[in-house]
Design a protein around this motif. Structure first.
Motif, PDB file in Angstrom:
ATOM      1  N   SER A 170      39.274  -3.001  90.278  1.00  0.00           N
ATOM      2  CA  SER A 170      39.014  -2.215  91.409  1.00  0.00           C
ATOM      3  C   SER A 170      38.061  -0.995  90.568  1.00  0.00           C
ATOM      4  O   SER A 170      38.372  -0.801  89.256  1.00  0.00           O
ATOM      5  N   THR A 171      37.246  -0.127  91.404  1.00  0.00           N
ATOM      6  CA  THR A 171      36.622   0.953  90.813  1.00  0.00           C
ATOM      7  C   THR A 171      36.750   2.281  91.552  1.00  0.00           C
ATOM      8  O   THR A 171      36.910   2.132  92.883  1.00  0.00           O
TER       9      THR A 171
ATOM     10  N   GLN B  69      39.993   3.614 105.613  1.00  0.00           N
ATOM     11  CA  GLN B  69      40.361   2.778 104.510  1.00  0.00           C
ATOM     12  C   GLN B  69      40.200   1.314 105.452  1.00  0.00           C
ATOM     13  O   GLN B  69      40.556   0.973 106.618  1.00  0.00           O
ATOM     14  N   ASP B  70      39.348   0.416 104.742  1.00  0.00           N
ATOM     15  CA  ASP B  70      38.890  -0.805 105.328  1.00  0.00           C
ATOM     16  C   ASP B  70      39.818  -1.847 104.031  1.00  0.00           C
ATOM     17  O   ASP B  70      39.593  -1.810 102.867  1.00  0.00           O
ATOM     18  N   TYR B  71      40.793  -2.594 104.908  1.00  0.00           N
ATOM     19  CA  TYR B  71      41.636  -3.179 103.921  1.00  0.00           C
ATOM     20  C   TYR B  71      41.553  -4.802 104.197  1.00  0.00           C
ATOM     21  O   TYR B  71      41.351  -5.207 105.419  1.00  0.00           O
ATOM     22  N   LYS B  72      41.736  -5.704 103.210  1.00  0.00           N
ATOM     23  CA  LYS B  72      41.808  -7.087 103.499  1.00  0.00           C
ATOM     24  C   LYS B  72      43.030  -7.618 102.839  1.00  0.00           C
ATOM     25  O   LYS B  72      43.090  -7.586 101.340  1.00  0.00           O
TER      26      LYS B  72
ATOM     27  N   GLY C  35      37.142  -6.369  97.447  1.00  0.00           N
ATOM     28  CA  GLY C  35      36.198  -6.025  98.442  1.00  0.00           C
ATOM     29  C   GLY C  35      36.658  -4.734  99.561  1.00  0.00           C
ATOM     30  O   GLY C  35      35.821  -4.256 100.518  1.00  0.00           O
ATOM     31  N   SER C  36      37.977  -4.472  99.416  1.00  0.00           N
ATOM     32  CA  SER C  36      38.612  -3.383 100.420  1.00  0.00           C
ATOM     33  C   SER C  36      37.854  -2.079  99.883  1.00  0.00           C
ATOM     34  O   SER C  36      37.824  -1.821  98.599  1.00  0.00           O
ATOM     35  N   VAL C  37      37.878  -1.198 100.896  1.00  0.00           N
ATOM     36  CA  VAL C  37      37.214   0.143 100.368  1.00  0.00           C
ATOM     37  C   VAL C  37      37.851   1.520 101.180  1.00  0.00           C
ATOM     38  O   VAL C  37      38.420   1.149 102.261  1.00  0.00           O
TER      39      VAL C  37
ATOM     40  N   THR D  52      44.068  -7.404 108.077  1.00  0.00           N
ATOM     41  CA  THR D  52      42.650  -7.192 107.594  1.00  0.00           C
ATOM     42  C   THR D  52      42.219  -5.971 108.837  1.00  0.00           C
ATOM     43  O   THR D  52      42.476  -6.417 110.144  1.00  0.00           O
ATOM     44  N   GLY D  53      41.581  -4.900 108.651  1.00  0.00           N
ATOM     45  CA  GLY D  53      41.283  -4.004 109.473  1.00  0.00           C
ATOM     46  C   GLY D  53      40.832  -2.570 108.987  1.00  0.00           C
ATOM     47  O   GLY D  53      40.597  -2.642 107.835  1.00  0.00           O
TER      48      GLY D  53
END
Length: 956
Positions: A458-459, A523-526, A491-493, A533-534
């Motif tokens: 992650s970054t 927060q967008d999580y996968k 890819g989560s943000v 996911t949401g």
């Protein structure tokens, strides 16, 4: 080439001669400086004064022997470059002497040691000694601490005297004054004492705590004027021509005292002038030559005239500060009166005694200040007459106006000052950063950027900006904006934007700090779990206010956090309000009270927790090992002995109506099944417990009460087991659903030698909950593999993770509790367990326990049949029920039955009902022979066969 200065001895040779004479003096008067170490501070002072006298004499000679520096009238030409060089050399050599002797002064270390040992019960009213000639002032918060310190000094061989009239201890060996809280008579005497600040404003300026200390600029100036007068008296009463080092020391310290008084008075009103600059140097142990009051090489008569001239100028500077300080004090008093009126207005029509007391206390400070200042003016006038000093000069209005114009000009210049920018950057193994700072007058801006590549792929990127600016009255405002962006490897943000503003200002009512915080997290999580996911949005705001005055610190916190599921629109709001007050008494003991209330609002669910706390130090300085902020009041040590404990009352579990059903059976293929369901309305339950423990730090008591009331409470369980070849498959399930309220109250108290503390917590939940659990198992060749899953659904959302594991010779268990935002909010858990006890020990523990229970029940049935307490149904022989009794006993031992009211049915009662047995003589039968705990069963041999009926049942 250097010009010929026509000096009898070249400057370099004369300077070398001085150093040679100085070393000789030290050898004649005792030991070298590095070896001088005496318990008496006076010995160090005399040695230093002798060295300074030699230095001064040598430089006087150096000036007087240079014809270029002596004017025709016999005075010294202080503007000549050669004189400026000589003065510079003198100042360097003098500083070196002072530094070497100051290194031998151990009072600073001793002061540090006292502060560490006595903590908040001891305050330094002055500064650590910068020179061996400095005195030391310390203040104890109670007389017991003061007496203890004085006893320690005496034990070390110091000469310590107690002045009962003033209520102070004087350590003559170290020139240290130890102050303690005064009585009314002692306070009156201190107003006449030259070395004590008697006004509330003077005490507040020297960090004295308690009700006698109040912010008042005029009082601070009046107290400094008193010290100035005393310094002038000391200077006048000593002979400038005396060869005594004591007299010379007294003269030097008198000038230093006067300089410090002028400097502190000027600081109070922000005045500046050439005389004030000279006073600042005297305050920091410069002498009359370095400050330019009189020149090196001046005759004693000229020095005395120069000193008197400077005293008149310095006295004028003090008088010029008095009207400015009085105006500041008047403004402060007006604000106090306005605050008192506001308190009166808010309490009008109520019976709020605290508000009335608060208003009276505020007005009482103004009266205290007015009375003390009036006494100080009269005392200073009397002191002038006693010292044969002229009356105080009239304040110079023109000079005061010039000071006001100077301050305005300086403020404008600061605003127009040139902007400066600096930049720094760097990198580490996995991150890069950059910091930029910009200064523009009293404004400062700092920006920070950084990017970090984390080990999990992650970054994290952080950007922040902090703006700081001074505000009128010595305050400061800081505003910080910050953005944190986290990008996961999958890819989560997650992005958080926050702002934080802090205002700090010192007013007549003490120091106030206010903090406002706001943040938004998107927060967008996968995830791999269904529904994981949401996106969610979290908004937070917090406000903190701190106010400290007169030994009392008040803090108020208010925060609100709202989390919204962007997919469903469901939101959770948590609001917290807390208030705490910490007061420090004159004896140094602290008392803290606090109340915190947290309210959580979710769809169909609300909860509130209120916690109150009280803590009082039982000795000055409190407990050095007390729990840190955020910890409970209980003792953190692990060695606790339980003294007593038990139930506060018998547990309660009742319902207005209960409907339940249960059953068990077997299918055609030999599989077992059972079920149990219960519905309650008007259900309520309660339980309470208490405990008292103790250890070397004191006693700790705790009490807990849990209660719940539900409009509807539903529970259901079910299980099934099927034999498949050599393997056995099993499944279990359970569920709970309720609508109602839950409450919990906890109380704690701690009593030790250091402190007494208590806390009270109340927590309430209102809403609906649903829980479900499932289990599947496979048994084969002595091994049992079990998988479990559980979930909880309530009107809220959250995220938590917990990992646990167990490893033993007979069992391996790996578990993980995972939770994600699933619609209304859900928590789930999975675990896997491998049980090898049967393979390792040779028997199945669970099966063995069931067989013993079944065997005991069969024995009891048979004994009751033999004794006539039970009878077979008409036309039925025992041989007819023998096999059925054995099978059902094993089955019911494995699947315990319940009645219609949901209460458990004993195994023997289940068999009686199953076989249709009837009661015999007496209308009763024995259900068990004993209740001995079977602690030795694990050492019994393995039982492989099914339960066999004992011989008692065979009719012979």
């Amino acid at each position: 080439m250097r010009a010929d200065l026509s000096i009898p001895l070249p400057a370099t040779r004369l300077f070398g001669l001085y150093r040679w004479l100085f070393i000789v003096l030290l050898l004649l008067t005792g030991l070298p400086i590095s070896a001088v170490a005496s318990d008496s501070i006076n010995d160090l002072r005399i040695r230093q004064q002798n060295a300074l006298n030699v230095l001064e004499s040598s430089y006087h000679t150096r000036v007087r022997s240079n014809p270029n520096l002596i004017k025709t009238d016999g005075t010294v030409d202080t503007d000549h470059p050669e004189y400026k060089q000589i003065l510079s050399d003198y100042s360097k050599d003098k500083s070196e002497i002072q530094s070497q002797f100051n290194n031998l002064d151990k009072r600073g270390d001793e002061l540090e040691n006292l502060q560490e040992r006595y903590g908040s019960s001891l305050k330094t009213t002055g500064s650590s000694p910068k020179d061996v000639r400095a005195d030391v002032d310390i203040s104890a918060n109670n007389s017991d601490v003061a007496a203890k310190i004085a006893d320690e000094w005496r034990a070390n061989g110091d000469v310590v005297k107690y002045d009962k009239k003033l209520g102070i201890y004087i350590n003559e060996s170290k020139d240290t004054t130890l102050w303690q809280p005064p009585t009314a008579d002692q306070l009156s005497e201190r107003q006449k004492y030259h070395d004590a600040f008697s006004t509330p404003g003077g005490k507040q300026a020297t960090n004295v705590k308690g009700n006698e200390s109040v912010r008042d600029p005029e009082g601070n100036v009046l107290d400094n004027e008193k010290k100035f007068i005393h310094g002038a008296e000391d200077l006048e009463n000593t002979d400038i021509n005396s060869k005594s080092p004591d007299d010379q020391l007294k003269r030097d310290m008198a000038l230093k005292t006067m300089g410090k008084s002028v400097s502190k008075s000027a600081d109070e009103v922000d005045h500046d002038s050439e005389v004030i600059k000279q006073a600042n140097k005297l305050r920091n142990y410069g002498d009359k030559y370095e400050t330019g009051i009189t020149p090196l090489g001046a005759t004693p008569q000229q020095q005395k005239e120069d000193e008197k001239k400077w005293i008149r100028q310095a006295d004028q500077e003090i008088q010029n500060t008095k009207p400015v300080a009085a105006k500041k004090s008047e403004n402060i008093k007006k604000i106090r009166e306005q605050v008192a009126k506001t308190v009166d207005k808010s309490a009008r029509g109520t019976a709020d005694k605290d508000a009335e007391d608060t208003a009276a206390n505020i007005r009482g400070r103004n009266r205290l200040v007015d009375n003390a200042n009036e006494d100080a003016r009269a005392a200073n006038e009397a002191a002038r007459k006693k010292a044969n000093l002229p009356a105080a000069p009239t304040p110079d209005e023109k000079a005061i106006t010039r000071q006001s114009e100077r301050k305005a000009s300086k403020s404008a210049a600061d605003k127009d000052s040139k902007t400066t920018i600096s930049e720094r950057s760097g990198s580490a193994k996995n991150s890069k950063w950059k910091i930029t700072e910009e200064r523009d007058g009293d404004k400062r801006t700092q920006t920070r950027t950084s990017t970090t590549q984390n080990a999990d792929g992650s970054t994290t990127q952080r950007d922040s900006r902090t703006d700081t600016q001074s505000t009128p009255g010595g305050g400061k405002t800081t505003r910080q904006t910050k953005t944190t962006l986290e990008t996961g490897a999958e890819g989560s943000v997650k992005q958080t934007d926050s702002t934080k503003t802090t205002n700090t200002r010192t007013t007549k009512d003490g120091k106030r700090t206010s903090t406002y915080e706001n943040s938004t997290t998107k927060q967008d999580y996968k995830g791999w779990m269904p529904g994981s996911t949401g996106s969610t949005t979290t908004d937070s705001s917090q406000q903190t206010t701190e106010h400290e005055q007169g030994g009392v610190k008040r803090r108020t916190d208010s925060s609100t956090t709202t989390t919204t599921d962007d997919r469903t629109g469901k939101r959770t709001t948590t609001h917290t309000d807390s208030h705490s007050t910490t007061s420090t008494g004159d004896d140094g003991r602290k008392t803290t009270t606090s109340v915190t209330t947290t309210t959580t609002d979710k769809p169909w669910q609300k909860s509130r927790t209120t916690t109150g706390g009280y803590e009082n130090d039982l000795k000055p300085g409190g407990d050095p090992n007390q729990p840190k902020e955020g910890e409970g009041i209980g003792d953190p040590t692990k060695v606790n002995v339980k003294i007593a404990g038990g139930k506060l009352f018998e547990p309660i579990d009742e319902a207005s109506k209960t409907l339940s059903t249960s059953g068990a059976g077997q299918n055609d293929s030999g599989g077992d099944y059972e079920y149990d369901a219960k519905i309650q309305t008007g259900q309520h339950s309660a339980a309470g417990s208490w405990e008292v423990t103790a250890n070397k730090r004191g006693m700790h008591a705790k009490a807990d009460i849990n209660a719940e009331a539900n409009a509807v409470n539903m529970t259901a369980t079910g299980s099934a087991e099927q034999k498949v070849g050599d393997a056995t498959l099993g499944v279990k399930g359970s569920g709970t659903a309720k609508l109602g309220a839950e409450g919990k109250t906890s109380a704690e108290a701690h009593l030790g030698s250091d402190r007494i503390a208590g806390s009270l917590e109340a927590k309430v939940f209102v809403g609906g909950k649903a829980e479900a659990a499932a289990e599947a198992s496979l048994s084969l060749w002595g091994l049992k593999l079990t998988g479990k899953a559980q979930g909880e659904v309530s009107a809220g959302a959250g995220a938590e993770a917990k990992v646990d594991a167990e490893l033993s010779w007979t069992r391996i268990r790996l578990g993980a509790k995972l939770s994600a935002t699933l619609g209304l909010g859900a928590g789930g858990g999975t675990s896997v367990e491998l049980d090898g006890r049967e393979l390792i020990t040779g028997y199945d523990h669970d099966a063995l326990d069931r067989q013993y229970k079944a065997g005991d029940s069969i024995v009891n049935i048979c004994r009751n049949l033999r004794s006539g307490r039970l009878r077979l149904p008409p036309g039925v022989e025992f041989s007819d029920i023998r096999e059925r009794l054995q099978k059902r006993a094993d089955f019911y031992a494995k699947h315990p039955q319940k009645g219609k009211d949901g209460k458990p049915i004993s195994l023997i009662d289940s068999l009686v009902n199953e076989l249709g047995l009837v009661k015999g003589k007496g209308g009763a039968y024995i259900t068990a022979h004993h209740k001995q705990k079977d602690w030795y069963c694990t050492n019994r041999p393995q039982i492989e066969a099914k339960v066999v009926l004992p011989s008692i049942v065979e009719r012979r």
